[in-house]
Design a protein around this motif. Structure first.
Motif, short mmCIF file in Angstrom:
data_model
loop_
_atom_site.label_atom_id
_atom_site.label_comp_id
_atom_site.label_asym_id
_atom_site.label_seq_id
_atom_site.Cartn_x
_atom_site.Cartn_y
_atom_site.Cartn_z
N THR A 61 -6.05 -9.19 3.29
CA THR A 61 -5.63 -9.08 4.54
C THR A 61 -4.20 -8.11 4.79
N GLY A 62 -3.38 -8.38 3.79
CA GLY A 62 -2.26 -7.94 3.82
C GLY A 62 -2.43 -6.28 3.70
N PRO A 317 -4.75 -12.28 11.48
CA PRO A 317 -3.64 -11.98 10.77
C PRO A 317 -2.61 -12.86 10.97
N HIS A 321 0.84 -10.94 6.97
CA HIS A 321 -0.02 -9.75 7.21
C HIS A 321 0.60 -8.72 8.23
#
Length: 422
Positions: A61-62, A317, A321
């Motif tokens: 996700t980052g 997030p 993130h």
């Protein structure tokens, strides 16, 4: 713009036992070949946890957030070619540093992002300084990154052990939590978190009555540590760990009935993913420090809406993130200011430009980067909602306190950074 995501290739190679080094060797040659046809590509190496205990709080996700920043910046429209490489450090400093070295030597990588492990981040400081590259650390927590181990090539987003310890300790001390017992992960992050929290607790009139250090990774049974906390008559048991370790600690504290016996569990580093995994039945009332929450304000909600189409796992997030987004966006602004050729040649010049420019984005609003490399913005204290208070699957937190930006992070005079002049 060229975006190169190597997560699938990495997993395939790890599955065959070839490892990250083989992956990156091939990537470097391909990247340089593409760059020969025109302006050199800016290359971002996203070094993260893709398979271990922090994979949900950093991880894929980052990298998605970094790509969102590239899109929002309009790199393609500005004629900038930006590539993102992704690799798994496996929480092993030798693996992490090996990947970074390979990226710098053969991959034409300009900046490493995320990192997500304090030991690797601290070790990387010497390497980025030597090669005049850049470390934008958005996943590790040790305050030493902008303290005694600071350097002119590193910037630290979005929190650190001092900021989280300060936020949690001040709140707990004010409500009577004055006898602390620590359960601490046995590596740089955990030790730094305990040290920072200890100083703040003692300065506020509290007492540390004991601590227990657990191996990382691999510990699943924390019962003996919780028994020790009860035996020492602690009224706060502070978990100086993260990810799966924190989840197990909070679950087992609930099973042991610590709250009913007057001992308050405190997660010094926790994320919305942890609250989601625990469930509000278990997590309700738990306080966590964050610098970002998707539902904090109109701008954070707008960012989350833009991001959602890129997310394939139904997640949301967190501050790590969001920091990948914020730091990538600010980095690209500095590259645009200096020009791609100079930015690739002089990492220190890019970092100096990032410090000179105010930060501005939907995740953190307006902020700045200090001389020691510390990114500055407010810190927030959230409490996990009761199940009856939640209106949706990710409606998990309520804001209970705000620490203004000028008080959220360790004072410059106390960090011992060699870049700071009086």
């Amino acid at each position: 713009m060229v975006e190169r995501d190597q997560g699938l290739g990495r997993r395939a190679l790890l599955g065959t036992g070839l490892g990250a080094g083989a992956l990156l060797a091939g990537a470097g040659t391909a990247g340089r070949a593409r760059a020969q046809g025109g302006q050199p590509a800016i290359r971002i190496g996203f070094l993260t946890d893709l398979s271990g205990p922090y994979k949900d709080i950093t991880g894929e996700t980052g990298a998605i957030c970094a790509r969102q920043a590239i899109a929002d910046f309009g790199a393609a429209e500005k004629g900038m070619r930006v590539e993102v490489l992704v690799a798994d450090h496996q929480h092993r400093p030798d693996v992490g540093i090996g990947i970074i070295r390979e990226w710098f030597d053969r991959g034409d990588v300009d900046v490493i992002l995320d990192v997500g492990n304090s030991a690797i981040g601290l070790a990387a400081g010497g390497l980025v300084t030597e090669r005049n590259k850049i470390q934008l650390n958005t996943g590790a927590a040790s305050s030493d990154l902008t303290g005694k181990s600071c350097n002119a090539n590193t910037i630290h987003w979005p929190y650190d052990t001092w900021s989280n310890a300060n936020s949690a300790a001040q709140s707990l001390l004010s409500s009577g939590g004055n006898r602390w017992f620590f359960v601490t992960a046995d590596y740089a992050f955990g030790k730094a978190m305990q040290a920072d929290a200890t100083r703040i607790v003692e300065a506020g009139g509290g007492q540390v009555v004991g601590s227990a250090v657990h191996p990382f990774p691999g510990t699943t049974d924390f019962s003996s540590y919780l028994v020790q906390a009860r035996a020492r008559r602690a009224n706060v048991v502070a978990f100086a760990n993260a990810g799966a370790d924190t989840l197990n600690c909070v679950k087992q504290a609930a099973e042991f009935g610590l709250a009913r016996s007057g001992i308050r569990p405190a997660a010094l580093v926790a994320f919305i993913q942890d609250i989601k995994a625990l469930g509000l039945d278990v997590a309700q009332g738990l306080t966590i420090s964050e610098s970002f929450y998707w539902d904090l304000n109109d701008r954070t909600r707008a960012f989350t809406e833009r991001l959602k189409p890129r997310l394939t796992n139904g997640g949301m997030p967190n501050m790590d993130h969001a920091a990948a987004y914020s730091s990538t966006l600010h980095y690209l602004k500095a590259v645009s200011e200096l020009g791609v050729a100079r930015a690739k040649a002089d990492g220190r010049a890019v970092v100096a430009t990032m410090k000179a420019m105010p930060t501005e984005d939907d995740c953190f609003g307006r902020g700045s980067v200090r001389a020691d490399g510390r990114k500055i913005h407010p810190m927030y204290l959230f409490e996990a909602k009761k199940p009856s208070e939640s209106t949706g699957p990710w409606d998990l937190l309520k804001l209970v306190g705000t620490t203004p930006a000028d008080r959220a992070f360790r004072p410059l005079s106390e960090g011992g950074c060699s870049l700071v002049t009086n």
